[in-house]
Design a protein around this motif. Structure first.
Motif, short mmCIF file in Angstrom:
data_model
loop_
_atom_site.label_atom_id
_atom_site.label_comp_id
_atom_site.label_asym_id
_atom_site.label_seq_id
_atom_site.Cartn_x
_atom_site.Cartn_y
_atom_site.Cartn_z
N TRP A 107 8.83 1.63 -8.80
CA TRP A 107 10.16 1.60 -9.07
C TRP A 107 10.41 1.37 -10.33
CZ3 TRP A 107 13.72 2.43 -5.81
CH2 TRP A 107 15.14 2.17 -5.96
N TYR A 113 7.24 -6.08 -14.72
CA TYR A 113 7.38 -6.91 -13.30
C TYR A 113 6.86 -5.84 -12.27
CZ TYR A 113 9.54 -10.53 -15.91
OH TYR A 113 9.77 -11.48 -16.86
N ASP A 114 5.65 -5.23 -12.44
CA ASP A 114 5.19 -4.57 -11.37
C ASP A 114 3.70 -4.91 -11.46
OD1 ASP A 114 6.08 -2.10 -9.45
OD2 ASP A 114 3.79 -1.95 -10.33
N ALA A 200 24.46 -4.86 -10.58
CA ALA A 200 23.57 -4.55 -9.29
C ALA A 200 23.69 -3.22 -8.76
CB ALA A 200 24.38 -5.50 -8.24
N TYR A 201 22.53 -2.95 -8.12
CA TYR A 201 22.33 -1.69 -7.47
C TYR A 201 22.75 -0.66 -8.54
CZ TYR A 201 23.46 -4.30 -3.19
OH TYR A 201 23.50 -5.30 -2.33
N VAL A 202 22.28 -0.61 -9.94
CA VAL A 202 22.59 0.28 -10.95
C VAL A 202 21.92 1.47 -10.59
CG1 VAL A 202 22.36 0.49 -13.30
CG2 VAL A 202 22.53 -1.62 -12.73
N MET A 204 22.98 3.53 -8.34
CA MET A 204 22.71 3.72 -6.80
C MET A 204 24.32 3.63 -6.39
SD MET A 204 19.51 1.26 -5.93
CE MET A 204 18.83 1.86 -4.61
N ASP A 237 19.64 -6.97 -8.82
CA ASP A 237 20.65 -7.23 -9.86
C ASP A 237 19.73 -7.88 -11.15
OD1 ASP A 237 20.23 -9.71 -8.49
OD2 ASP A 237 21.91 -10.25 -9.41
#
Ligand SMILES: C[S@@+](CC[C@H](N)C(=O)[O-])C[C@H]1O[C@@H](n2cnc3c(N)ncnc32)[C@H](O)[C@@H]1O
Length: 246
Positions: A107, A113-114, A200-202, A204, A237
């Motif tokens: 993602w 942060y993965d 949020a849900y940028v 999408m 978000d």
């Protein structure tokens, strides 16, 4: 054998890069590693991209194990978790034949942060033999800044990327701007004079964008966040905050 960690963008299927498409077009196996409780939409995007750009590839799925957040021994719990994740990945990689290329779909951008890169390095340190490549992706941060038509830093300034948990301990030293991810507790509410650009849900369906002074829009964000999380069962978000002027 070769393994590519491929960033796929943070939710908008059009954000996949030409390089990612070309790597997927050559892959023999596509690996999908997901949390058992991952939202269906997040799985679906990866599956759609695999079907569209790697129709020739076999798809291998693995369940990313959960971390033990209750036991008192933090280091032991993290070591155990890393070992279990390496076990899962090693088993998935067993599906890759000699001379083949596999691609893990990650993602956003794999650098942010993965943990897939770190897990694959763990697998290599146990003796597995494969070349490792990384294909950068458009991160949720780049997508957020673009949707708000802004920059992450101000002229010559510093920006810090951090988590809600860390922001809750105070504004980071030396940064005029902060980008905050993984914040389930609305840590921005501690900074009423800051300017916030939240999303949020940028990229999408269902994307929500709110911007303004925290004292004016903070409660709206908190409400919108809660409503959306209840309606969808999940939320992703993040936000950019500018330090209050002194
Ligand atoms: C585990 S991190 C992964 C970040 C990812 N590697 C990236 O480059 O964006 C997940 C966090 O990224 C942020 N995020 C990911 N996708 C997002 C999206 N479409 N809209 C807003 N925030 C998103 C959220 O803060 C979420 O909690």
């Amino acid at each position: 054998m070769r393994v590519e960690v491929v960033g796929i963008g943070a939710g908008d299927p059009d954000d996949i890069t030409v390089r990612a498409v070309s790597v997927l077009g050559r892959a023999d196996v596509v690996f999908l590693l997901d949390k058992a409780d991952a939202a269906g939409e997040l799985m679906a995007l990866r599956e759609d991209l695999a079907a569209r750009y790697a129709p020739q590839a076999r798809v291998v799925r693995g369940a990313d194990p959960d971390r033990d957040r209750v036991s008192p021994g933090y280091t032991a719990a993290v070591d155990d978790w890393r070992a279990r994740r390496a076990d899962v990945c090693a088993e998935m990689l067993g599906e890759l034949g000699e001379g083949e290329t596999g691609a893990f779909l990650v993602w956003g951008d794999p650098s942010l942060y993965d943990s897939v890169i770190a897990v694959l390095e763990d697998v290599r340190s146990r003796g597995a033999c494969f070349e490792l490549g990384v294909v950068p992706g458009i991160s949720s941060i780049s997508a957020l800044a673009a949707r708000h038509r802004t920059t992450l830093n101000q002229v010559g300034g510093a920006v810090q990327i951090t988590t809600g948990r860390r922001l809750a301990q105070g504004w980071p030293d030396g940064a005029e701007d902060v980008v905050v991810m993984l914040d389930a507790r609305c840590a921005f509410l501690n900074f009423p004079d800051a300017e916030i650009r939240w999303g949020a849900y940028v990229g999408m369906p269902g994307e929500i964008l709110i911007a303004g002074r925290v004292s004016e829009v903070g409660a709206d964000i908190q409400r919108a966040r809660e409503r959306a999380r209840e309606a969808n069962g999940w939320i992703m978000d993040s936000y950019l905050m500018r330090k209050p002027a002194r």
